[in-house]
Design a protein around this motif. Sequence first.
Motif, PDB file in Angstrom:
ATOM      1  N   GLY A 299       9.361   2.694 -16.613  1.00 47.11           N
ATOM      2  CA  GLY A 299       9.380   1.269 -16.927  1.00 47.11           C
ATOM      3  C   GLY A 299       9.950   0.410 -15.814  1.00 47.11           C
ATOM      4  O   GLY A 299      10.521  -0.662 -16.074  1.00 47.11           O
ATOM      5  N   LEU A 300       9.789   0.839 -14.571  1.00 43.14           N
ATOM      6  CA  LEU A 300      10.363   0.112 -13.445  1.00 43.14           C
ATOM      7  C   LEU A 300       9.462  -1.012 -12.940  1.00 43.14           C
ATOM      8  O   LEU A 300       9.881  -1.819 -12.120  1.00 43.14           O
ATOM      9  N   PHE A 301       8.226  -1.038 -13.431  1.00 45.17           N
ATOM     10  CA  PHE A 301       7.357  -2.184 -13.152  1.00 45.17           C
ATOM     11  C   PHE A 301       7.560  -3.198 -14.269  1.00 45.17           C
ATOM     12  O   PHE A 301       7.060  -3.033 -15.375  1.00 45.17           O
ATOM     13  N   THR A 302       8.314  -4.230 -13.965  1.00 41.96           N
ATOM     14  CA  THR A 302       8.686  -5.216 -14.977  1.00 41.96           C
ATOM     15  C   THR A 302       7.862  -6.493 -14.808  1.00 41.96           C
ATOM     16  O   THR A 302       6.989  -6.588 -13.951  1.00 41.96           O
ATOM     17  N   ASP A 303       8.181  -7.497 -15.630  1.00 47.13           N
ATOM     18  CA  ASP A 303       7.507  -8.784 -15.515  1.00 47.13           C
ATOM     19  C   ASP A 303       7.892  -9.532 -14.238  1.00 47.13           C
ATOM     20  O   ASP A 303       7.207 -10.472 -13.832  1.00 47.13           O
ATOM     21  N   ASN A 304       8.977  -9.103 -13.639  1.00 51.75           N
ATOM     22  CA  ASN A 304       9.381  -9.687 -12.355  1.00 51.75           C
ATOM     23  C   ASN A 304       8.618  -8.932 -11.257  1.00 51.75           C
ATOM     24  O   ASN A 304       9.118  -7.971 -10.665  1.00 51.75           O
ATOM     25  N   ILE A 305       7.409  -9.378 -11.007  1.00 55.81           N
ATOM     26  CA  ILE A 305       6.531  -8.646 -10.093  1.00 55.81           C
ATOM     27  C   ILE A 305       7.089  -8.558  -8.678  1.00 55.81           C
ATOM     28  O   ILE A 305       7.089  -7.463  -8.086  1.00 55.81           O
ATOM     29  N   PRO A 306       7.580  -9.652  -8.067  1.00 56.47           N
ATOM     30  CA  PRO A 306       8.106  -9.544  -6.698  1.00 56.47           C
ATOM     31  C   PRO A 306       9.237  -8.528  -6.578  1.00 56.47           C
ATOM     32  O   PRO A 306       9.261  -7.724  -5.640  1.00 56.47           O
ATOM     33  N   PHE A 311      11.077  -3.133  -4.851  1.00 60.14           N
ATOM     34  CA  PHE A 311      11.742  -1.862  -5.100  1.00 60.14           C
ATOM     35  C   PHE A 311      10.772  -0.701  -4.905  1.00 60.14           C
ATOM     36  O   PHE A 311      11.087   0.304  -4.265  1.00 60.14           O
ATOM     37  N   PHE A 312       9.558  -0.844  -5.435  1.00 61.96           N
ATOM     38  CA  PHE A 312       8.540   0.204  -5.334  1.00 61.96           C
ATOM     39  C   PHE A 312       8.140   0.443  -3.881  1.00 61.96           C
ATOM     40  O   PHE A 312       8.110   1.590  -3.400  1.00 61.96           O
ATOM     41  N   ILE A 313       7.837  -0.633  -3.164  1.00 61.68           N
ATOM     42  CA  ILE A 313       7.375  -0.501  -1.777  1.00 61.68           C
ATOM     43  C   ILE A 313       8.473   0.072  -0.889  1.00 61.68           C
ATOM     44  O   ILE A 313       8.214   0.925  -0.023  1.00 61.68           O
ATOM     45  N   THR A 314       9.715  -0.369  -1.097  1.00 63.81           N
ATOM     46  CA  THR A 314      10.828   0.162  -0.310  1.00 63.81           C
ATOM     47  C   THR A 314      11.015   1.654  -0.554  1.00 63.81           C
ATOM     48  O   THR A 314      11.157   2.444   0.393  1.00 63.81           O
ATOM     49  N   THR A 315      10.983   2.046  -1.816  1.00 68.73           N
ATOM     50  CA  THR A 315      11.156   3.461  -2.164  1.00 68.73           C
ATOM     51  C   THR A 315      10.047   4.320  -1.578  1.00 68.73           C
ATOM     52  O   THR A 315      10.299   5.353  -0.954  1.00 68.73           O
ATOM     53  N   VAL A 316       8.814   3.878  -1.781  1.00 66.13           N
ATOM     54  CA  VAL A 316       7.675   4.653  -1.295  1.00 66.13           C
ATOM     55  C   VAL A 316       7.656   4.683   0.231  1.00 66.13           C
ATOM     56  O   VAL A 316       7.318   5.718   0.830  1.00 66.13           O
ATOM     57  N   SER A 317       8.019   3.588   0.868  1.00 71.47           N
ATOM     58  CA  SER A 317       8.031   3.547   2.333  1.00 71.47           C
ATOM     59  C   SER A 317       9.018   4.561   2.898  1.00 71.47           C
ATOM     60  O   SER A 317       8.698   5.305   3.844  1.00 71.47           O
TER      61      SER A 317
END
Length: 361
Positions: A299-306, A311-317
Amino acid sequence: MERTRQFNAAVHGLRGVASIMVFYAHLLGGAAEHVYADRTAYVDGIVPFWNFGTYGVYLFFAISGFVIVPSVIRYSIGDFAIRRFWRIYPIYLFFTLLFICANYATNLIPEVNTPLAIVAGLTFTNILVGTEQLTPNAWSLTYEVMFYGLAATVFYFVVTRPSKLGAAVAVVLAIAFVVKLPAALFFLIGMGTWYLHSRKWVLPPSVKPWLEMASLVALIAVSSQGHFGYYQPEMRDPVALGTMAATAVYFYFAVDLNSLTSRALNLRWVMYLGTVSYSLYLVHPYVYMPMRTVFIKLGLFTDNIPLSLAFFITTVSILTLIATHFTHIYLEKLPYQKRFNKDVFSPHKLIPIKAGVPTNE
């Protein structure tokens, strides 16, 4: 007579730029398709970035066209084939076998879970038999391998061992490749750029920076307007044709040793990205797709898209760069070193070349 010239920082740096373009396009586009598909503003908003990012594959094609010509000239056809094999196949084989095993266990993509598709994928003949490539992103490697083979064969029968029949067959096959798959025109853009620079057909220094900047702006603008596979029906689209034209103009200026691109990209971290670009290109789907699933389940993709995407892009990068680093060392660099006793790349070193333009194998 061979001459020594500086390593081409622009070509090497653009490798890294192209791989990053594709990587982040997949992150943004994957989120639009699998996470925020119902958020119209986000989906529509990332379209230009998706278009421009995926264009990075075709920038790779232009780079390949530029660097392969001197390799074809320098080596015998046998040596050329062996060097290309050890350059691309070990890492490709690893990820392809990983994909085959995973797909066999899950059968998520049943159409490529067949002996024909597997053999065709492993031998880069999938286009010929009408199947898809296997490991993600590897479709472009089929184009690359076909280009390598045709470029080496044409040169062999036209220059090395002249043969009217051999040359005719090789040229017809090369033309058929371009006609059937117009994306191959990007290889020709790279080859043409190499030829112009090797003959020193360059413009006066006073106008080159301005034209380079203008062509880069035009390239970014036009390539962000459409997403293409550059198949025959798409070649009537002015955006597709404009992207090819802008690529040709910008690439011509960018590869000059004193270009703005060369000076801007001649940084240690950009050179590193250029060195690991092939590994990054093949590795990143195996990081970002599982991590996307993890983020969805937690549930880490929330309504706060930015915030969620940051968080997602930083982690994956971070995870992707770590995986890329070790993949480059052990699957890309090590096999090549063992076979040829040299690194794949040697940035910032003087290297021997046979033409009057710097190049990077």
